[in-house]
Design a protein around this motif. Structure first.
Motif, short mmCIF file in Angstrom:
data_model
loop_
_atom_site.label_atom_id
_atom_site.label_comp_id
_atom_site.label_asym_id
_atom_site.label_seq_id
_atom_site.Cartn_x
_atom_site.Cartn_y
_atom_site.Cartn_z
N TYR A 154 10.41 35.69 19.55
CA TYR A 154 11.23 34.48 19.48
C TYR A 154 12.39 34.61 18.51
O TYR A 154 13.47 34.05 18.75
CB TYR A 154 10.35 33.29 19.09
CG TYR A 154 9.25 33.03 20.09
CD1 TYR A 154 9.57 32.79 21.43
CD2 TYR A 154 7.91 33.01 19.70
CE1 TYR A 154 8.56 32.55 22.35
CE2 TYR A 154 6.90 32.77 20.63
CZ TYR A 154 7.24 32.55 21.96
OH TYR A 154 6.26 32.31 22.88
N GLU A 155 12.19 35.35 17.38
CA GLU A 155 13.29 35.49 16.43
C GLU A 155 14.46 36.25 17.05
O GLU A 155 15.61 35.86 16.91
CB GLU A 155 12.80 36.21 15.17
CG GLU A 155 11.82 35.41 14.31
CD GLU A 155 12.50 34.22 13.65
OE1 GLU A 155 13.75 34.17 13.64
OE2 GLU A 155 11.79 33.32 13.14
N ALA A 156 14.12 37.35 17.73
CA ALA A 156 15.19 38.09 18.42
C ALA A 156 15.81 37.24 19.52
O ALA A 156 17.03 37.23 19.71
CB ALA A 156 14.61 39.39 19.00
N TRP B 228 21.92 26.74 25.07
CA TRP B 228 21.23 25.72 24.26
C TRP B 228 19.88 25.36 24.84
O TRP B 228 18.94 25.02 24.10
CB TRP B 228 22.11 24.48 24.12
CG TRP B 228 23.48 24.79 23.65
CD1 TRP B 228 24.63 24.61 24.31
CD2 TRP B 228 23.84 25.36 22.39
NE1 TRP B 228 25.71 25.02 23.57
CE2 TRP B 228 25.24 25.48 22.36
CE3 TRP B 228 23.11 25.78 21.26
CZ2 TRP B 228 25.93 26.00 21.27
CZ3 TRP B 228 23.80 26.28 20.19
CH2 TRP B 228 25.19 26.40 20.18
N ALA B 229 19.77 25.41 26.15
CA ALA B 229 18.49 25.04 26.76
C ALA B 229 17.40 26.01 26.33
O ALA B 229 16.31 25.61 25.89
CB ALA B 229 18.63 25.02 28.28
N LYS B 230 17.71 27.30 26.44
CA LYS B 230 16.73 28.30 26.05
C LYS B 230 16.51 28.31 24.53
O LYS B 230 15.40 28.53 24.04
CB LYS B 230 17.17 29.69 26.51
CG LYS B 230 17.02 29.92 28.01
CD LYS B 230 15.56 29.98 28.39
CE LYS B 230 15.41 30.40 29.85
NZ LYS B 230 13.99 30.50 30.22
N LEU B 231 17.59 28.04 23.80
CA LEU B 231 17.47 27.99 22.35
C LEU B 231 16.53 26.87 21.93
O LEU B 231 15.69 27.03 21.04
CB LEU B 231 18.86 27.81 21.72
CG LEU B 231 18.89 27.73 20.18
CD1 LEU B 231 18.31 29.01 19.56
CD2 LEU B 231 20.31 27.49 19.69
N ALA B 232 16.67 25.73 22.64
CA ALA B 232 15.81 24.60 22.30
C ALA B 232 14.34 24.95 22.53
O ALA B 232 13.46 24.66 21.69
CB ALA B 232 16.20 23.38 23.14
N VAL B 233 14.07 25.59 23.64
CA VAL B 233 12.70 25.96 23.95
C VAL B 233 12.18 26.99 22.94
O VAL B 233 11.02 26.95 22.51
CB VAL B 233 12.61 26.50 25.39
CG1 VAL B 233 11.18 26.91 25.71
CG2 VAL B 233 13.09 25.47 26.38
N THR B 234 13.05 27.91 22.54
CA THR B 234 12.66 28.93 21.57
C THR B 234 12.33 28.31 20.22
O THR B 234 11.34 28.66 19.56
CB THR B 234 13.78 29.97 21.44
OG1 THR B 234 14.10 30.49 22.73
CG2 THR B 234 13.35 31.12 20.53
N LEU B 235 13.15 27.34 19.83
CA LEU B 235 12.91 26.65 18.57
C LEU B 235 11.61 25.86 18.61
O LEU B 235 10.92 25.71 17.61
CB LEU B 235 14.08 25.73 18.24
CG LEU B 235 15.40 26.46 17.89
CD1 LEU B 235 16.54 25.49 17.76
CD2 LEU B 235 15.23 27.27 16.60
N VAL B 236 11.30 25.35 19.81
CA VAL B 236 10.02 24.66 19.97
C VAL B 236 8.88 25.64 19.69
O VAL B 236 7.89 25.32 19.02
CB VAL B 236 9.90 24.04 21.37
CG1 VAL B 236 8.46 23.65 21.68
CG2 VAL B 236 10.79 22.83 21.51
#
Length: 1704
Positions: free
Chosen positions: A1225-1227, A1238-1246
């Motif tokens: 997830y960090e990578a 942003w959509a994938k970033l949001a899910v990754t941050l979740v």
């Protein structure tokens, strides 16, 4: 003001929700109504559809699945116009469909968006775009035509209407826009008026406008008017006006004066404005309709206000003209379709009384032909007449409403006016005005025509009749008949004066028209009299008339027999025949007598006519025996035969063949049965065999199938008539396949000497018995042998034929047969002649005479069988000398040479024509070597092999096989099954091939050995050829073949051959060695030919020794070799070694496999080195992407950030997704942040539990899916504040709402979900789903808030879904409320009754009950109230009274035993006079002994079992009840029972009234006798008066005198005498008045003749008097006819048609 007295009537024609239209679609954009015929509704849920409502049957809407932005129905026909925008463009697609024909009429793609469109005529569509207006015709293939551009005042306006005038010369476009800043709530209206002729526009302020045609007095052409209404605000002052102006005034003509009037809006409607205007052309009224439902009515001519009222509590958004009713339709937001019409009975009194506008009232009455102004019009007429304004009075009378002044009184009034000299008489002015206005009535037409006839101006009458200005009547026809019969006939026809029309046609002798006219009008004249009249003068015309009568519908009015007798009485036989033939064409059984009659009269008088009738076969029901006798007497023997039905009669007639046409006789035989026909044929043959034979033959020919061929043959054979048999069978022969028939024919022909026919049949027929025929012909020994030759030749009896001819010394026929008939059979003839030991000279001569025509092969066979082949030597040599190349000739000649041993080898080798097989076969037993020579020459492989095998000639066979070079031959001889194969191979190897010098022969032999799978033999052969220094030692192919054969057969020799041979194909042989698993030999071959890659492949793939391969690679140092080694190492899992080898080879082509292997082996450090090398050689997204991934796997995040900032071709999206999928997830965060995903970033941050950042990223992504993922993660983490932020962005999407709700509910977060939905209600994009889902949640979790929610948001709920939820949760009260809102009244009623404790409310249920559609629910409601609320059942039934079947309700109550309970209801509905109700109430009244109500019920309602009720109560203990029973009997006409019952109860008055009403004299007189018997004298006297009209005076006096009651009868006697005295006085008075009238009439006629006509000024100065009038001729006028004449040839009659009366 009461609605009944209002001048405008409003009624609800339809409600759109009642036919299934959802309220959300009742808007200006969804509903269109182009005329009074159709309404069109566009629906978008639950699916896209268009609903078409035909106003003639509104309960049957037509719903079609159509997707469109707008839909318009044509004003007149079932044509639908559709408009739909094209996605992604500003264009609209227009289509027009014919619904009835289910066909598309035309379509067009509009380049501009159409903002408004409308049918302006039934053939023309108006299209309004943002800039222009177009017209599009539905006819032809035309495209829209631009009419004009929109003016500036319509910019940014919503277009609400577009219209054109009837001439299509004026166009008006109307739009609305937001109000002015000082009054924004008052909508502003703008109008653009365009002239087509002038091509010019004018901009005006108006909210509504309409065109009209109006006829101005003094102008014969109608004027075009435009009326428009406006409401505007200026400096805070609101002005509302209605304008009416003329467009395009006609120069020199009377013009319409411009009118305007104020529109008065009530204070509550200050912001209301006009939205529509309709003009009634029927009444010339203007209807102005406002948005809030106000209606203003104005007079078109004067712009006078007539009426104002509010017609709808809901806003009106659409109107349409109702031209047929003179009103308009309006549709409001609730879906009501309102029809406004003029109240014809009240509008004129309203205007004259309420408005006190008498002039307008009169004008309205005149224009619309309305009642209510009669007194005003009459008063005005009298005023004008008194003022001597006769012209104005005439115009007023002509235009009077409903023709109240068009009466005889008016005409008389104008007649009474004295005529002033030099002026037009007022009467003529009146008639002239009427003629200009329209059509005259009957009285006016008669009076005007009388004037014209007196002036002898017939042409005026003709013109008026042609123009339909006069109303025709019988009196008018009588008047015109005096001057013109033709014109009078026309008038009679128009007036339907049928007797007069018939009389006129009869006078004109147009009798055919009488029938046509009578049929048209349904009149029945005296046809018999008409026929007799015509018959006297025109017999043929009488026939035509009679035929026309016979064709009348309903049958001929005069009996056919009567008509026929009329003709025959005058001896008109031909006419009678013509008539009967025509009417009897149908050939009906009931016409049997007439059919017999017409035949009888013609057989007696005109037999030929009767014969023709019978020939036509048109009759079949006449008396056949009678007609048969008449035909025989008349000499019509054929007809007699056709009609006789007995065999003796037929035999008697049929022998008259001298008088019967043969063909007719033959046809007659076809009608007889088989037995009768044969009997008649025998009789004819017995009477005259020779004379009748031809007829019998013809009959037998014609009907052979019916009679049977065998029977006919027996008949001829019985009379031994071979001639007849010959002729009969000759006709039947061609269609028969019976051998016996054919034989008999041949036999008959032979016996009658028909030799040529015998010869023909034997030659052509295929069906006779050949053996039998041959024997017969041989026995017959005919002088001509050709028939026998035909038989024997065709059926293979040639030897028998030859033997017969030879033994009978008919050698000439033998020669002829062989030479001319069938030379092909000459061998058989020769064979038979040889058997018969015929001399050889004759046979040789016979053969030589045929020569080339003779088939050699069978001839040789015949001679060879008899060992006489040498006989043919001369013949064969002769053929050869003639150059014959026939194989059979040379075969035979060769056999002779071989037998004679005359140098056969020379013949066999040099002769090219003989058949090698045939001759070789012949030589086999004589000399096998000669057979081999023959077979070799013909390449007869099989035969040669066989003979050499059989005789051990293998050397010859080997040489032949090698020389042939034939693969199939080699396969055969080398076949393992061949027992001589070894001997052959030895000869081939030792002799044949060493002798051969041909490479082709060697190659073929080698190939054959290979094909036969003889490797050892082949190696032996090849070693001898290749290794032993022969001519083929260095042959490339043979070396290859030797090594390959060794590989296959003896691998141990291969390495030796490889070392010893050099001229072979190394690569190919090496591959074969690999396939044969000789890997070392293959490696040696590849090394010998320097094929290093192939060599290393052998080491790697076959020997599988990577170490040797690496050693070999180091030795040769080739990149390709290292690549192969690397691939092998990669396959074996030596990833690091493989990467090292690829780096040595500098090979980047295998990066995909290396990447995959490195990932599997988790050697990402080595992979990074390899990928860095690959990046230097190629730019591949896969390489860069894998490099990033490898960095991530070894946790070099810094290298990732550095790499992505450098130029690269990595697919960062895929890399990020891959990192995310593998939980890196960090990578992934680094990648997604870099590419702004942003959509994938949001899910990754979740995933990283960074929820606030995830919400921020989701806000940037603004994707429903992202919001859902973040929301659900927050819910799972119990971050409900953040979850609600996300949820509010999700629930505005209808499709995602349910998923969010289920997620919350599945996790038990009910309160949080309700809080989310409640927050969502305030969103700008809140939709129906949110309101509905919140309602469902309330139903499940917070029941106390459900009803409040439903009531607040009932219009924004998906009611069906909420209904299901309430039903599931059993919230019955709310469920009933929802059903009512959704108009599901049936379900609402069922729910209330099924769950009454919670859902029932009496007032609510009454409202529901009247709206249900299922009638069974009415009766269920009755049961429900009966069981649960019996005290309210009458109230309920009164509500349902108009909907239930009262009989069924009574039955329900009767079965339940509570009939008394619904007595009030039954009393209320008894006015419908229903039997069940009447009987139930009567039953109750009887039980309650309420005789007054019972009598009242019987009087008012008679639909019940009266007799049953009377019988039930006639023995009632109550007197009044028994009296009612008597009354019922009286009403039912059972007078005796009624009187008897009344007498029994001493109700004498009732008895007397019953007797009087019965009209039965016997009953009345019997009652008198009863009263006398009972001594009731007063009753006797009363009965005389009550039954005065029934009782005979002599009976009354007789009874009174005999019973001493004269005093009681005396009043009756006085009344009787007074009545009859008055009648006599009336008769005398009538006689006296009739005499006075006669005298007055005579006097009046004399005065008319003498005095001057009051219209003398209209007549010529002098007119001749009619004949017989005036002068001396008048002296006898009016005198009675002479004595004895009695008038009209009848005896004198006393006055009044009564017998002479004596003194009174």
């Amino acid at each position: 003001m009461a609605a009944a007295n209002a001048p405008i009537t409003m009624k609800e024609a339809l409600t759109l929700p009642s036919i299934g239209i959802n309220a959300q679609f009742i808007t200006f954009t969804n509903v269109t109504m182009e005329s009074e015929k159709y309404i069109c509704v566009r629906e978008t849920a639950p699916q896209n559809s268009v609903v078409i409502i035909d106003m003639s049957m509104p309960s049957q809407p037509l719903r079609r699945p159509i997707t469109a932005d707008s839909a318009l129905m044509n004003p007149n026909s079932r044509i639908l116009a559709l408009k739909a925008s094209l996605p992604g463009t500003t264009q609209d697609h227009l289509q027009i469909f014919n619904i009835e024909l289910k066909a598309k009429i035309k379509s067009y793609q509009m380049p501009e968006q159409v903002v408004f469109w409308k049918w302006i005529t039934p053939k023309l569509l108006g299209l309004v775009t943002q800039a222009s207006v177009y017209h599009w015709s539905i006819e032809g293939e035309s495209e829209p035509v631009k009419m004009f551009d929109r003016t500036a005042n319509l910019a940014n306006n919503q277009i609400i209407n577009y219209r054109c005038d009837p001439s299509e010369k004026w166009l008006v476009l109307i739009g609305i826009a937001p109000g002015s800043p000082d009054r924004p709530q008052l909508v502003k209206g703008n109008m653009q008026l365009f002239s087509v002729d002038q091509q010019r526009s004018q901009a005006l302020e108006a909210h509504a406008a309409s065109f009209a045609s109006f006829k101005v007095q003094g102008n014969e052409n109608p004027s075009i008017l435009i009326s428009f209404a406006t409401k505007s605000s200026n400096a805070g002052q609101v002005t509302s006006k209605l304008h009416v102006i003329e467009l395009g005034a006609q120069p020199g003509k009377a013009a319409f004066t411009k009118k305007q009037a104020d529109l008065f809006f009530p204070p509550d409607f200050n912001d209301d404005f006009p939205v529509a205007m309709q003009i009634s052309h029927k009444y010339s009224l203007i209807y102005v309709i406002t948005k809030l439902g106000l209606l203003f009515v104005y007079d078109l001519e004067t712009a006078t206000a007539v009426y104002r009222n509010r017609i709808s509590p809901d806003p009106i958004f659409l109107t349409s003209e109702a031209s047929s009713a003179g009103g308009f339709y309006a549709i409001n937001r609730r879906g009501q379709v309102l029809l406004a019409t003029v109240n014809e009975s009240t509008i004129v009194p309203f205007v004259s009384g309420q408005l006190n506008n008498l002039e307008l009232a009169v004008n309205l009455a005149k224009r619309g032909n309305l009642p209510g102004a009669e007194n005003l019009v009459v008063q005005r007429f009298q005023e004008l007449f008194a003022q001597t304004k006769y012209k104005e009075a005439a115009e007023l009378a002509a235009d009077s409403p409903q023709g109240i002044l068009r009466t005889p009184d008016t005409v008389a009034k104008f007649q009474s006016v004295p005529v002033q000299a030099g002026q037009t008489p007022p009467l003529l002015q009146y008639f002239g005005t009427l003629l200009t206005k329209g059509k005259l009535n009957a009285f006016e037409s008669l009076e005007l025509s009388r004037l014209v006839v007196n002036q002898n101006k017939k042409n005026l009458l003709e013109n008026w009749l042609a123009e339909d200005k006069l109303e025709c009547s019988e009196e008018l026809g009588d008047l015109v008949k005096t001057v013109d019969n033709d014109l009078a006939l026309k008038i009679y026809i128009k007036a339907r004066a049928t007797p007069k029309v018939v009389a006129a046609f009869a006078e004109r002798r147009e009798f055919d028209k009488i029938l046509i006219y009578s049929k048209q009008v349904g009149y029945t004249p005296d046809y018999l009299f008409l026929l007799q009249t015509i018959l006297r003068s025109d017999p043929q015309g009488a026939v035509n008339f009679a035929l026309m009568m016979s064709q009348m519908e309903g049958g001929c009015p005069v009996d056919y027999n009567t008509i026929t007798d009329l003709f025959l009485q005058r001896n008109l036989i031909r006419e009678a025949t013509a008539f009967l033939l025509d009417v009897l064409k149908p050939n009906l059984p009931e016409h049997a007598f007439l059919q017999t009659k017409v035949l009888e009269i013609n057989l007696v008088t005109f037999p030929n006519v009767a014969d023709a009738i019978l020939a036509n076969g048109m009759f079949s029901h006449y008396d056949r025996p009678r007609i048969a006798q008449l035909c025989e007497k008349a000499g019509l023997y054929v007809r007699a035969l056709q009609h006789y039905a007995e065999l003796p009669d037929i035999k008697r007639v049929i022998v008259n063949t001298h008088a019967i046409e043969p063909q007719s006789l033959v046809e007659f035989f076809g009608t007889l049965s088989k037995e009768w026909a044969l009997e008649c044929m025998k009789d004819l043959l017995l009477v005259n065999l020779r004379g009748n034979l031809q007829i019998i033959v013809q009959v037998a020919k014609e009907y052979s199938e019916q009679l049977g061929v065998d029977a006919c043959i027996k008949l001829f054979e019985q009379f031994k008539s071979y001639e007849g048999l010959y002729f009969f069978l000759g006709s039947y022969l061609s269609s028969s396949e019976d051998p016996d028939i054919h034989f008999k024919y041949i036999e008959a022909a032979a016996k009658t000497g028909q030799i040529k026919e015998v010869e023909r049949v034997t030659r052509e027929s295929n069906f006779y018995d050949a053996e039998k025929t041959k024997n017969f012909l041989m026995e017959a020994k005919l002088p001509d042998a050709r028939p026998l030759i035909n038989v024997c030749d065709r059926f293979g009896f040639v030897p028998d034929l030859t033997h017969y001819l030879y033994t009978n010394n008919m050698l000439r026929y033998i020669e002829g047969y062989v030479q001319k008939v069938n030379p092909g059979n000459a061998p058989l003839v020769v064979g038979q002649l040889l058997d018969d030991e015929c001399p050889e000279d004759f046979i040789k001569g016979l053969i030589l005479s045929v020569r080339s025509l003779l088939p050699v092969e069978p001839l040789v066979d015949e001679c060879e069988k008899r060992n006489r082949l040498r006989l043919l030597t001369q013949f064969l040599e002769h053929l050869v000398s003639e150059g014959s190349q026939d194989v059979h000739v040379h075969n035979a000649l060769g056999k002779i040479i071989i037998d004679s041993n005359n140098n056969p080898e020379h013949f066999l080798t040099t002769n090219p024509y003989y058949d090698s097989r045939v001759v070789g076969k012949y030589c086999e037993k004589r000399d096998p070597t000669l057979a081999v020579v023959a077979y070799r020459r013909g390449q007869c492989d099989d035969e040669l092999i066989n003979v050499t095998n059989k005789n051990s000639l293998f050397k010859l066979q080997a040489r032949y096989v090698v020389e042939r070079m034939d693969g199939d031959l080699w396969d055969k001889v080398l076949n393992p099954e061949n027992e001589y194969r070894r001997q052959l191979i030895d000869q081939v190897v030792s002799t044949a091939l060493p002798e051969s010098k041909s490479p082709e022969q060697v190659s073929a032999a080698v190939k054959a050995f290979m094909t036969a799978d003889l490797p050892h033999e082949l190696i032996e052969l090849l070693e001898k050829i290749v290794l032993q220094n022969s001519a083929f030692s260095g042959n490339f192919n043979l070396q290859n073949l030797l090594i390959l054969t060794a590989i296959k057969a003896d691998p141990s020799r291969v390495m030796d051959y490889v070392n010893r041979l050099d001229n072979f194909d190394g690569p190919a042989v090496g591959e074969v060695a690999v396939e044969a698993q000789l890997y070392e030999e293959a490696f040696a071959i590849f090394k010998k030919f320097n094929l290093n890659v192939q060599a290393v492949n052998v080491l790697l793939d076959n020997i599988q020794n990577i170490a040797r391969a690496v050693e070999f690679a180091f030795r040769v140092e080739e990149d390709a070799v290292w690549s192969q080694v690397g691939k092998a190492q990669l396959r074996d899992g030596l990833v690091s070694d493989a990467i090292e080898s690829f780096i040595r080879a500098d090979d980047a082509t295998q990066f995909l496999e290396v990447i995959h292997a490195a990932e599997d082996g988790d050697v990402y450090h080595d992979l990074v080195r390899y990928l860095l090398m690959v990046r230097q050689k190629t730019k591949e997204p896969k390489v860069d992407s894998e490099l990033i991934y490898s960095y991530a796997k070894i946790d070099r995040l810094g290298d990732i950030e550095e790499f992505i900032l450098m130029p690269n071709v990595a697919n960062l999206h895929n890399v990020g997704d891959r990192l995310y999928d593998e939980a890196l997830y960090e990578a992934a965060k680094i990648i997604y942040a870099f590419i702004s995903n942003w959509a994938k970033l949001a899910v990754t941050l979740v995933k990283l539990k960074q929820f606030q950042g995830a919400v921020d990223a989701a806000r940037k992504a603004n994707s429903s899916k992202t919001w859902k993922e973040v929301c659900f993660a927050c819910v799972d983490a119990e971050e409900f504040r953040l979850a609600q932020i996300c949820g509010l962005n999700i629930i505005v999407q209808v499709d995602d709402l349910e998923e969010v709700s289920e997620y919350y509910q599945n996790r038990g977060c009910f309160n949080e979900l309700i809080s989310l939905m409640e927050s969502g209600l305030g969103l700008e994009r809140a939709h129906m789903g949110i309101f509905t889902e919140l309602g469902v949640l309330y139903a499940r979790y917070r029941h106390e808030k459900l009803m409040e929610h439903i009531k607040l948001f009932s219009t924004r709920l998906n009611i069906p879904k909420l209904i299901r939820a309430c039903d599931e949760q059993q919230h019955w009260k709310e469920l009933v409320y929802l059903y009512i809102q959704y108009d599901e009244f049936d379900n609402a009623a069922s729910t209330v009754m099924n769950h009454s404790p919670d859902a029932w409310d009496h007032m609510q249920f009454k409202d529901i009950a009247v709206k249900v559609a299922n009638v069974e629910l009415y009766y269920k409601a009755v049961h429900f109230y009966l069981q649960e609320h019996p005290d309210l059942i009458n109230d309920m039934l009164n509500v349902l009274a108009l909907r239930v079947d009262h009989t069924r309700v009574v039955d329900i109550m009767r079965k339940a035993g509570y009939l008394h309970l619904v007595k009030p209801y039954m009393v209320a509905v008894q006015s419908n006079d229903i039997s069940a109700v009447n009987e139930a109430l009567n039953e109750i009244y009887v039980e309650e002994e309420d005789y007054d109500r019972l009598r009242e019920s019987i009087d008012l309602h008679d639909n019940f079992d009266q007799i049953g009720l009377a019988q039930k109560i006639e023995k009632h203990e109550l007197l009044e009840m028994r009296r009612v029973a008597a009354y019922i009997y009286k009403k039912a006409g059972r007078w005796k029972q009624s009187i008897a019952l009344s007498k029994k109860d001493n109700l004498y008055k009732d008895a007397m009234e019953t007797a009087s009403q019965s009209g039965d004299r016997e009953l009345a007189e019997d009652l008198l006798v009863y009263f006398i018997e009972q001594g009731k004298k007063e009753c006797f006297a009363s009965c005389l008066f009550v039954c005065y009209d029934l009782i005979r005076a002599d009976v009354a006096l007789e009874l009174a005198w005999m019973n001493n009651m004269i005093d009681f009868a005396f009043p009756y006697l006085l009344q009787f005498i007074r009545e009859y005295t008055g009648k006599v006085d009336e008769l005398i008075k009538d006689k006296i008045e009739a005499a006075k009238e006669m005298k007055a009439k005579e006097s009046e006629e004399k005065d008319v003749i003498k005095q001057q006509n009051m219209y003398a000024q209209l007549l010529p100065l002098a007119l001749p008097a009619p004949p017989g009038m005036g002068g001396a001729g008048m002296s006898g006028y009016g005198q009675p006819p002479p004595q004895g004449m009695g008038g009209m040839g009848m005896p004198p009659m006393p006055p009044f048609g009564m017998p002479p009366m004596g003194g009174y």
